[in-house]
Each structure stands twice: as C-alpha cells, then as structure tokens.
Design a protein around this motif. Structure first.
Motif, PDB file in Angstrom:
ATOM      1  N   ALA A   1      12.792   2.666   5.717  1.00 56.64           N
ATOM      2  CA  ALA A   1      12.584   1.214   5.711  1.00 56.64           C
ATOM      3  C   ALA A   1      11.521   0.836   4.695  1.00 56.64           C
ATOM      4  CB  ALA A   1      12.185   0.741   7.102  1.00 56.64           C
ATOM      5  N   LEU A   2      10.461   1.625   4.590  1.00 55.21           N
ATOM      6  CA  LEU A   2       9.404   1.352   3.619  1.00 55.21           C
ATOM      7  C   LEU A   2       9.929   1.488   2.199  1.00 55.21           C
ATOM      8  CD1 LEU A   2       6.402   3.226   5.298  1.00 55.21           C
ATOM      9  CD2 LEU A   2       6.694   0.752   5.092  1.00 55.21           C
ATOM     10  N   LYS A   3      10.709   2.510   1.969  1.00 59.98           N
ATOM     11  CA  LYS A   3      11.262   2.711   0.634  1.00 59.98           C
ATOM     12  C   LYS A   3      12.235   1.596   0.270  1.00 59.98           C
ATOM     13  CE  LYS A   3      10.728   7.739   0.506  1.00 59.98           C
ATOM     14  NZ  LYS A   3      11.418   9.050   0.394  1.00 59.98           N
ATOM     15  N   ALA A   4      12.891   1.054   1.306  1.00 58.42           N
ATOM     16  CA  ALA A   4      13.825  -0.061   1.064  1.00 58.42           C
ATOM     17  C   ALA A   4      13.107  -1.394   0.985  1.00 58.42           C
ATOM     18  CB  ALA A   4      14.885  -0.096   2.145  1.00 58.42           C
ATOM     19  N   GLY A   5      11.789  -1.416   1.256  1.00 59.63           N
ATOM     20  CA  GLY A   5      11.009  -2.643   1.209  1.00 59.63           C
ATOM     21  C   GLY A   5      11.181  -3.497   2.426  1.00 59.63           C
TER      22      GLY A   5
ATOM     23  N   THR B   1       0.818  -1.213   0.000  1.00 62.22           N
ATOM     24  CA  THR B   1       0.000   0.000   0.000  1.00 62.22           C
ATOM     25  C   THR B   1       0.851   1.263   0.000  1.00 62.22           C
ATOM     26  OG1 THR B   1      -0.110  -0.002   2.426  1.00 62.22           O
ATOM     27  CG2 THR B   1      -1.848  -1.206   1.233  1.00 62.22           C
ATOM     28  N   PHE B   2       2.140   1.095   0.215  1.00 61.83           N
ATOM     29  CA  PHE B   2       3.026   2.255   0.218  1.00 61.83           C
ATOM     30  C   PHE B   2       3.382   2.613  -1.218  1.00 61.83           C
ATOM     31  CE2 PHE B   2       7.333   4.125   0.408  1.00 61.83           C
ATOM     32  CZ  PHE B   2       7.045   5.248   1.184  1.00 61.83           C
ATOM     33  N   THR B   3       2.789   3.668  -1.717  1.00 51.77           N
ATOM     34  CA  THR B   3       3.033   4.142  -3.072  1.00 51.77           C
ATOM     35  C   THR B   3       3.364   5.632  -2.993  1.00 51.77           C
ATOM     36  OG1 THR B   3       0.717   4.724  -3.398  1.00 51.77           O
ATOM     37  CG2 THR B   3       1.373   2.473  -4.011  1.00 51.77           C
ATOM     38  N   PRO B   4       3.849   6.211  -4.044  1.00 51.18           N
ATOM     39  CA  PRO B   4       4.118   7.660  -4.028  1.00 51.18           C
ATOM     40  C   PRO B   4       2.860   8.475  -3.689  1.00 51.18           C
ATOM     41  CG  PRO B   4       5.236   6.656  -5.872  1.00 51.18           C
ATOM     42  CD  PRO B   4       4.380   5.582  -5.282  1.00 51.18           C
ATOM     43  N   GLN B   5       1.716   8.005  -4.191  1.00 52.51           N
ATOM     44  CA  GLN B   5       0.485   8.728  -3.905  1.00 52.51           C
ATOM     45  C   GLN B   5       0.111   8.629  -2.424  1.00 52.51           C
ATOM     46  OE1 GLN B   5       0.849   6.486  -6.354  1.00 52.51           O
ATOM     47  NE2 GLN B   5       0.860   7.853  -8.159  1.00 52.51           N
ATOM     48  N   SER B   6       0.181   7.402  -1.861  1.00 52.47           N
ATOM     49  CA  SER B   6      -0.158   7.229  -0.451  1.00 52.47           C
ATOM     50  C   SER B   6       0.874   7.913   0.443  1.00 52.47           C
ATOM     51  CB  SER B   6      -0.261   5.738  -0.103  1.00 52.47           C
ATOM     52  OG  SER B   6       0.981   5.064  -0.323  1.00 52.47           O
ATOM     53  N   GLU B   7       2.127   7.900  -0.016  1.00 55.24           N
ATOM     54  CA  GLU B   7       3.143   8.616   0.774  1.00 55.24           C
ATOM     55  C   GLU B   7       2.834  10.113   0.834  1.00 55.24           C
ATOM     56  OE1 GLU B   7       7.954   9.606   0.707  1.00 55.24           O
ATOM     57  OE2 GLU B   7       7.048   8.344  -0.862  1.00 55.24           O
ATOM     58  N   GLU B   8       2.410  10.647  -0.316  1.00 57.54           N
ATOM     59  CA  GLU B   8       2.055  12.073  -0.349  1.00 57.54           C
ATOM     60  C   GLU B   8       0.826  12.348   0.512  1.00 57.54           C
ATOM     61  OE1 GLU B   8       0.946  15.550  -3.629  1.00 57.54           O
ATOM     62  OE2 GLU B   8       1.290  13.476  -4.277  1.00 57.54           O
ATOM     63  N   GLY B   9      -0.146  11.407   0.449  1.00 57.18           N
ATOM     64  CA  GLY B   9      -1.339  11.562   1.281  1.00 57.18           C
ATOM     65  C   GLY B   9      -0.995  11.551   2.759  1.00 57.18           C
ATOM     66  N   CYS B  10      -0.078  10.662   3.145  1.00 61.36           N
ATOM     67  CA  CYS B  10       0.344  10.590   4.547  1.00 61.36           C
ATOM     68  C   CYS B  10       1.058  11.865   4.962  1.00 61.36           C
ATOM     69  CB  CYS B  10       1.238   9.382   4.754  1.00 61.36           C
ATOM     70  SG  CYS B  10       1.763   9.155   6.466  1.00 61.36           S
ATOM     71  N   GLN B  11       1.879  12.398   4.060  1.00 65.92           N
ATOM     72  CA  GLN B  11       2.598  13.635   4.384  1.00 65.92           C
ATOM     73  C   GLN B  11       1.634  14.808   4.535  1.00 65.92           C
ATOM     74  OE1 GLN B  11       5.860  13.864   5.159  1.00 65.92           O
ATOM     75  NE2 GLN B  11       5.288  15.978   5.741  1.00 65.92           N
ATOM     76  N   ASN B  12       0.596  14.834   3.687  1.00 66.70           N
ATOM     77  CA  ASN B  12      -0.414  15.903   3.816  1.00 66.70           C
ATOM     78  C   ASN B  12      -1.157  15.783   5.155  1.00 66.70           C
ATOM     79  OD1 ASN B  12       0.231  16.952   1.287  1.00 66.70           O
ATOM     80  ND2 ASN B  12      -1.328  15.707   0.230  1.00 66.70           N
TER      81      ASN B  12
END
Length: 314
Positions: free
Chosen positions: A136-140, A81-92
C-alpha cells in the motif's frame, strides 16, 4: 580426709574430648557460614542471569519494537517519509527485532506463555506490514496504510510491548525476591546461636578441666605437705582413675608405708624403753644385793642377780 573424685577418662582424653567438641562446633559454624555464602553466591548468580541476561534481552526486544513502531508510524502518518532508505532502515530494524526475539527463552509455564504471546504478536504485525502495508505504501495508498496500522499493526505492537515489559518486570522481581532472601535473619541467628553455645561450652570445659586438674594437684600438694610435716593420720582417697588419680593413690600408698614404718619404730622404741626400765630395776637389785652380800658375805645372791639381769636382757 583428703578426697577427690573424677571421671575415668584420662587427662589427655579429656583434653582431646574438649578440643573435639570445640572443633565440632567450629566446623558447624564454618559449615553454616559456607552455606550462607553459597546462598549469597547463588543469589548473585541469579541476579546476573535475571538482570544481565533475561532483563537485557527483554529490554532489547522493547527497544527494537520501539524502532520498528517508529518507522511504521511515520510511514502511515506521512507517506512522504517512505523512501527506499527509510524502507531499508525499517527492514533492518525488523531483522534486529527478529534476532532479539529468537534469543528469548523462558523458564516456567507463565514466562514461556508470555514469550510465546510476544513472539506471536510480533510475527503477526511484521507479516501484515510486509504483505499488506508495504504494497500500500509503495502504491501511495496512505489511507490503506493508516487503516492497517490502526486496526492491526498498532494493537499487535502494543501487545508485544506489553509482553516485553512484563518479562522485564519479572526479571527485576526475581532479583528483588533473591535479595529479600538474603535479608532473612535466620542464618545470622543460627550462626550467632552456635557461637554463643560454643563459647559457653568452651568456658564450661575450661573450668571443668582446670578445676579438676588443679583440685587434684592441690590435694596432692596438701597431702605431701602433711606427710613431710609428719602427719600421717589423714588418708588420701580418690575416685579418679586418670594420671592424677594414680598420683594420689601413690601418695596414699606411700603414706600407709610410712605410717607402718613409724608404728613399727614406735613399737621398737617402746620395747627398748621397757628393757631399759628392766635393766634399771635389775641394776638396782644388784646394787642392793651387792651391798647386802658385802655385809653378810653372801656372794651367791650377787651371782643370782647377775643371771637375772642377763636373762632379762635376752
């Protein structure tokens, strides 16, 4: 004896005093009602601040914490579920949370301590997420992400949520306490008591003044009736010094003058009556003397009797 007593205060003064007392109690009742109304307005203002500001802000922090927790939980539970879009949503969501936390302010040591604890917990888990879990998420590395969430992030988010809920409860409690103050019967009892006292005083004043005025007027009417009927034997006395007292004193002066005049008239009438008796006696003597003088020819006796008559009239 017609008698009436009263205070030295004039009728106008008594009326002004009575209205002044009633006005005073009216002002007191109005002031008490205004004070109670101010209390209601203060409670309404406090309720607005507590519910519209404090509770709303703590509720916003709670909602923002829930959003951030939702993103991070999904990331560590299923790394897909960790995607660039969800990462941006989490940051917002984190940015909104930080903005909400910046608007939190306390009043009182306990509340400020709770706010500080909430901000500290939120800052700590945000820092762990951004500096440790996010790499860690970005590293999988799903295991590392899970460990960071369970060991650090979840407890910190829980602490922040606990503080936010405590602040929401405190805001609601403030409103309840303010409303409970309005449920007090004391202000109402004060107003009702003042109203009853004012009503009693109004009745007493009305009866006192009306009885005083009507009593003096009845005395004056009764005295005037006795005087007009010719009865001048009943003195009119009063201890009043107001306008009605002056009226009664004037009636008494008139009674005394008329009584003196009647007494003088009676004395003159008595003297006239006595003189009439003297005239009758002298007349009879003249008649007797005249008859005797006619028979004896003694006119000197007649002349002497006439002189006695003139002397008696003088």
């Amino acid at each position: 004896m017609a008698k009436f007593s009263g205070s030295k205060l004039g009728v106008k003064g008594k009326l002004m005093l009575a209205f002044g007392v009633l006005l005073l109690f009216t002002l007191i009742i109005g002031g008490t009602a205004a004070y109670n109304l101010k209390g209601i307005l203060d409670v309404a203002s406090d309720a607005h601040v507590s519910v519209g500001v404090k509770y709303a802000r703590s509720k916003k922090v709670t909602d923002d914490l829930g959003k951030v927790r939702g993103f991070i939980f999904n990331f560590q539970a299923r790394i897909a579920t960790f995607t660039p879009q969800s990462e941006e949503g989490c940051q917002n969501a984190i940015s909104e949370l930080q903005d909400s936390l910046s608007k939190m302010s306390g009043s009182g040591d306990v509340r400020q301590t709770t706010i500080n604890d909430m901000k500290s917990s939120a800052a700590e888990f945000i820092e762990v997420y951004q500096k440790q879990m996010l790499p860690a998420l970005k590293a999988g590395d799903e295991q590392q992400a899970e460990n960071l969430y369970v060991d650090i992030i979840f407890p910190k988010i829980g602490k922040a949520l606990e503080c936010a809920e405590a602040l929401s409860d405190a805001a609601i409690k403030d409103v309840v306490n303010s409303i409970e103050q309005l449920n007090s019967w004391i202000p109402l009892l004060i107003v009702v008591t003042l109203m009853v006292i004012a009503a009693i005083i109004a009745i007493i004043v009305a009866l006192t003044i009306s009885n005083g005025i009507t009593g003096a007027l009845n005395t004056a009417v009764s005295a005037a009736g006795e005087i007009s009927a010719g009865d001048l034997s009943d003195p009119i006395s009063t201890t009043r010094s107001d306008e009605l007292g002056k009226l009664l004193n004037s009636l008494e002066e008139m009674r005394q003058i008329w009584q003196g005049n009647v007494r003088e008239i009676k004395n003159v009438a008595s003297e006239i009556q006595n003189n009439m008796h003297s005239i009758n006696d002298v007349t009879q003597q003249i008649n007797d003397g005249y008859s005797s003088s006619i028979q004896s020819g003694s006119y000197g006796t007649v002349i002497g009797a006439l002189r006695n008559l003139v002397s008696s009239i003088d």
